[in-house]
Design a protein around this motif. Structure first.
Motif, PDB file in Angstrom:
ATOM      1  N   SER A  68      -2.855   5.403  -1.778  1.00 21.12           N
ATOM      2  CA  SER A  68      -1.612   4.412  -2.146  1.00 21.12           C
ATOM      3  C   SER A  68      -0.887   4.494  -0.866  1.00 21.12           C
ATOM      4  O   SER A  68      -0.683   5.587  -0.070  1.00 21.12           O
ATOM      5  CB  SER A  68      -0.868   4.975  -3.229  1.00 21.12           C
ATOM      6  OG  SER A  68      -1.702   4.989  -4.360  1.00 21.12           O
TER       7      SER A  68
ATOM      8  N   ASN B 156      -3.255  -6.702  -0.278  1.00 24.15           N
ATOM      9  CA  ASN B 156      -3.873  -6.501  -1.412  1.00 24.15           C
ATOM     10  C   ASN B 156      -5.231  -6.176  -0.839  1.00 24.15           C
ATOM     11  O   ASN B 156      -5.796  -6.568   0.211  1.00 24.15           O
ATOM     12  CB  ASN B 156      -4.108  -7.964  -2.325  1.00 24.15           C
ATOM     13  CG  ASN B 156      -4.925  -7.798  -3.464  1.00 24.15           C
ATOM     14  OD1 ASN B 156      -6.062  -7.776  -3.312  1.00 24.15           O
ATOM     15  ND2 ASN B 156      -4.220  -7.830  -4.437  1.00 24.15           N
TER      16      ASN B 156
ATOM     17  N   HIS C  45      -4.481   0.996  -3.016  1.00 24.14           N
ATOM     18  CA  HIS C  45      -3.187   0.382  -3.710  1.00 24.14           C
ATOM     19  C   HIS C  45      -2.052   0.449  -2.512  1.00 24.14           C
ATOM     20  O   HIS C  45      -1.242   1.239  -2.118  1.00 24.14           O
ATOM     21  CB  HIS C  45      -2.756   1.621  -4.575  1.00 24.14           C
ATOM     22  CG  HIS C  45      -3.716   1.863  -5.607  1.00 24.14           C
ATOM     23  ND1 HIS C  45      -3.992   0.631  -6.970  1.00 24.14           N
ATOM     24  CD2 HIS C  45      -4.382   2.833  -6.125  1.00 24.14           C
ATOM     25  CE1 HIS C  45      -4.877   1.227  -7.434  1.00 24.14           C
ATOM     26  NE2 HIS C  45      -5.128   2.738  -7.096  1.00 24.14           N
TER      27      HIS C  45
ATOM     28  N   ASP D 261       1.999   1.026 -10.921  1.00 20.63           N
ATOM     29  CA  ASP D 261       1.284   1.679 -11.701  1.00 20.63           C
ATOM     30  C   ASP D 261       0.934   3.124 -11.182  1.00 20.63           C
ATOM     31  O   ASP D 261       1.173   4.222 -11.869  1.00 20.63           O
ATOM     32  CB  ASP D 261      -0.105   1.059 -11.971  1.00 20.63           C
ATOM     33  CG  ASP D 261       0.204  -0.086 -12.827  1.00 20.63           C
ATOM     34  OD1 ASP D 261       1.186  -0.321 -13.650  1.00 20.63           O
ATOM     35  OD2 ASP D 261      -0.658  -1.041 -13.128  1.00 20.63           O
ATOM     36  N   GLN D 262       0.703   3.151  -9.966  1.00 17.33           N
ATOM     37  CA  GLN D 262       0.192   4.482  -9.253  1.00 17.33           C
ATOM     38  C   GLN D 262       1.557   5.481  -9.211  1.00 17.33           C
ATOM     39  O   GLN D 262       1.634   6.705  -9.348  1.00 17.33           O
ATOM     40  CB  GLN D 262      -0.307   4.494  -7.903  1.00 17.33           C
ATOM     41  CG  GLN D 262      -1.639   3.524  -7.732  1.00 17.33           C
ATOM     42  CD  GLN D 262      -2.589   4.408  -8.763  1.00 17.33           C
ATOM     43  OE1 GLN D 262      -2.930   5.375  -8.436  1.00 17.33           O
ATOM     44  NE2 GLN D 262      -3.229   3.681  -9.419  1.00 17.33           N
TER      45      GLN D 262
ATOM     46  N   GLU E 157       0.282  -8.891  -7.218  1.00 16.25           N
ATOM     47  CA  GLU E 157      -0.981  -8.172  -7.917  1.00 16.25           C
ATOM     48  C   GLU E 157      -0.913  -6.834  -7.201  1.00 16.25           C
ATOM     49  O   GLU E 157      -0.942  -5.564  -7.989  1.00 16.25           O
ATOM     50  CB  GLU E 157      -2.189  -8.606  -7.781  1.00 16.25           C
ATOM     51  CG  GLU E 157      -3.402  -8.009  -8.528  1.00 16.25           C
ATOM     52  CD  GLU E 157      -4.698  -8.690  -8.273  1.00 16.25           C
ATOM     53  OE1 GLU E 157      -5.348  -8.732  -9.303  1.00 16.25           O
ATOM     54  OE2 GLU E 157      -4.968  -9.246  -7.286  1.00 16.25           O
TER      55      GLU E 157
ATOM     56  N   GLU F 252       2.141  -4.533  -8.104  1.00 18.08           N
ATOM     57  CA  GLU F 252       2.178  -3.923  -9.707  1.00 18.08           C
ATOM     58  C   GLU F 252       1.228  -3.018  -9.585  1.00 18.08           C
ATOM     59  O   GLU F 252       1.366  -1.888 -10.117  1.00 18.08           O
ATOM     60  CB  GLU F 252       1.536  -5.242 -10.144  1.00 18.08           C
ATOM     61  CG  GLU F 252       2.477  -6.517 -10.601  1.00 18.08           C
ATOM     62  CD  GLU F 252       3.858  -6.207 -11.660  1.00 18.08           C
ATOM     63  OE1 GLU F 252       3.613  -4.995 -12.414  1.00 18.08           O
ATOM     64  OE2 GLU F 252       4.881  -6.772 -11.362  1.00 18.08           O
ATOM     65  N   GLN F 253      -0.110  -3.167  -9.037  1.00 19.25           N
ATOM     66  CA  GLN F 253      -1.063  -1.976  -8.977  1.00 19.25           C
ATOM     67  C   GLN F 253      -0.328  -0.653  -8.423  1.00 19.25           C
ATOM     68  O   GLN F 253      -0.723   0.409  -8.725  1.00 19.25           O
ATOM     69  CB  GLN F 253      -2.288  -2.456  -8.248  1.00 19.25           C
ATOM     70  CG  GLN F 253      -3.134  -3.454  -9.051  1.00 19.25           C
ATOM     71  CD  GLN F 253      -4.177  -4.157  -8.102  1.00 19.25           C
ATOM     72  OE1 GLN F 253      -4.360  -3.772  -6.809  1.00 19.25           O
ATOM     73  NE2 GLN F 253      -4.990  -4.929  -8.538  1.00 19.25           N
TER      74      GLN F 253
END
Length: 518
Positions: free
Chosen positions: A485, A463, A458, A290-291, A283, A286-287
């Motif tokens: 991030s 996580n 991120h 996205d960034q 998870e 994946e996040q």
């Protein structure tokens, strides 16, 4: 203020009925009872101890390690000019302590010291570049006032870097494991991975013998204590990034009296088993992807307007037509690893985007170079994969059957299209590995000094939710959050780095729940 102060509440005992007068056979074992205006008053139950005060910084101790200059060598490894500070390296000897021969044997660990001053240990994940290199890299990111006061200390954890090598996976099986199709959910295909893992496990058992299960976080915590003694200091001050946060909390459980000013910068979730951790990692990855994709779109990067779709197309096409590398085709598993490594450092996202775009055009040179240390020697350092596999499997008692891994791969790939199946596949690694005799301790030590625990919104490896669970689990945990991030916030976020610097230098504890913008 540490959250344990908010948790503690006085528990009131129920009022007891007044016993009638009479004789007793001996002295009463009941607690003392006070009376006021004919009402019985029972003293409250004792409260649990609160956090200890921030320990004094102390002074550099009388070191006993035999240091030698390694400034030029370190600068070459980092690819930077030689730093102004002295850089020294040494070998630490500690007790191997394998399960078959407790308290016996010798372990040798490589140690680096960047600068002079009060020792500050900087720890990083066992999966990735050696700890000495990572610590030197972090030293260059710390503010000048921190570098002036502290000597940044790094250590190659057991079986990694220039410490006693744990190299035992045959090259052909290392290549299969690292290059395996990250999108595969088919049980028959996963059997190919299982065969390589089986052969790797057997070879490691033969090669390392009783040393095999001595490469773990529990025993590495004892290495840190021996390092503290050799450095001649009463308290160990440290920063632990990512998976090394678990190493620090293991240390606090084993050696609470030696805990100094410690900071956890991202960490695994202590409330989840191996499968739960793998799910959270998928998870988080994946996040972060996205960034990266949003950043790509804003910069009009060479991956096009939809970088996520471009990555999936690249991984899919590499299954049948892998890009060419300097030494042959680059399999899709190496592409996924290059992506994970690249997502750790947002400053290098343009380089990552260009490397992936080149691979999509058939040139896998960048991917091959970025992931070469995973499967090949880098100078004197062994391949990263071996240490990651050995320590990872020695740290968990959970063993997932292959059929369950296939089910999880299918389930997670639907939720996490790029990294779901890959995370489930990695559970196969430990399926045939001897299980440790006991799990790592759950962080629960009371009476520790405040420990800032930083969650990055991120973080591709840690996580945010899992790190927050650790902050909640620690009696003296002080949760701090960075809305940014990258793998770890210290050295990346000016706000976080400033708060950590004030904690290390002055003992100023960050405000609980503090949030730093991205």
């Amino acid at each position: 203020m540490p959250r344990s102060l908010h948790r503690a509440a006085a528990a009131l005992l129920g009022l007891a009925l007044l016993a009638g007068a009479g004789c007793s056979a001996g002295p009463s074992q009941r607690p003392a009872v006070a009376y006021h205006d004919a009402e019985q008053q029972v003293p409250p139950a004792p409260q649990p101890p609160g956090p200890a005060p921030v320990p004094p910084l102390g002074a550099p101790g009388g070191e006993t390690l035999d240091w030698s200059d390694c400034r030029e060598q370190t600068a070459a490894e980092l690819g930077v000019p030689a730093p102004a500070e002295p850089v020294s390296c040494a070998q630490l000897r500690s007790v191997l302590d394998p399960p078959e021969a407790p308290t016996r044997g010798t372990a040798r660990s490589e140690v680096i010291k960047f600068g002079e001053g009060v020792p500050l240990l900087v720890l990083s994940d066992v999966a990735g570049e050696p700890g000495t290199t990572a610590a030197a890299r972090m030293a260059l990111r710390l503010p000048p006032e921190v570098r002036e006061r502290f000597a940044v200390i790094g250590i190659d954890r057991r079986g990694t870097g220039a410490s006693d090598p744990a190299e035992c996976v045959p090259p052909e099986h290392r290549a299969t494991i690292a290059g395996f199709d990250p999108l595969s959910t088919d049980r028959a295909e996963l059997d190919v991975l299982l065969d390589s893992v089986r052969s790797a496990s057997q070879e490691c058992l033969l090669t390392l013998d009783e040393r095999l299960q001595a490469y773990d976080t529990w025993r590495t915590a004892a290495d840190l204590e021996q390092l503290r003694v050799e450095l001649g200091v009463d308290k160990l001050h440290a920063i632990g990034r990512g998976e090394a946060g678990r190493l620090l909390t293991t240390y606090t459980e084993r050696f609470p009296e030696s805990v100094g000013r410690m900071v956890v910068d991202g960490a695994p979730d202590p409330t989840r088993d191996a499968a739960g951790e793998a799910e959270l990692r998928a998870e988080a990855a994946e996040q972060t992807l996205d960034q990266f994709a949003a950043d790509c779109a804003a910069r009009r990067c060479p991956l096009g307007p939809d970088a996520r779709a471009a990555v999936l197309d690249l991984l899919d096409s590499a299954r049948t037509a892998p890009p060419a590398g300097p030494d042959g085709p680059v399999p899709p598993g190496r592409i996924a690893r290059a992506l994970l490594l690249g997502l750790e450092e947002p400053a290098r996202w343009p380089e990552l985007a260009q490397g992936l775009a080149d691979a999509a055009r058939g040139d896998g040179s960048w991917v091959a170079t970025a992931t070469a240390p995973v499967v090949e020697h880098t100078g004197a350092d062994p391949p990263w994969l071996d240490g990651e596999l050995i320590t990872g499997c020695n740290d968990t008692t959970m063993r997932v059957p292959p059929e369950r891994s296939a089910d999880l791969a299918a389930e997670w790939s639907a939720r996490f299209p790029v990294f779901g199946a890959l995370s489930a596949q990695q559970l196969v690694w430990c399926g045939l590995w001897p299980a440790p005799q006991q799990p790592l301790p759950t962080p629960k030590q009371a009476g520790l000094p405040p420990i800032p625990v930083i969650a990055t919104e991120h973080d591709v490896r840690s996580n945010e939710l899992g790190t927050e669970h650790l902050a909640d689990q620690l009696e003296s945990g002080v949760p701090v959050r960075w809305q940014g991030s990258g793998h770890g916030a210290v050295g990346r976020s000016e706000c976080i780095t400033d708060a950590v610097s004030r904690f290390l230098l002055d003992g100023t504890v960050p405000t609980e729940g503090m949030v730093c913008p991205g």
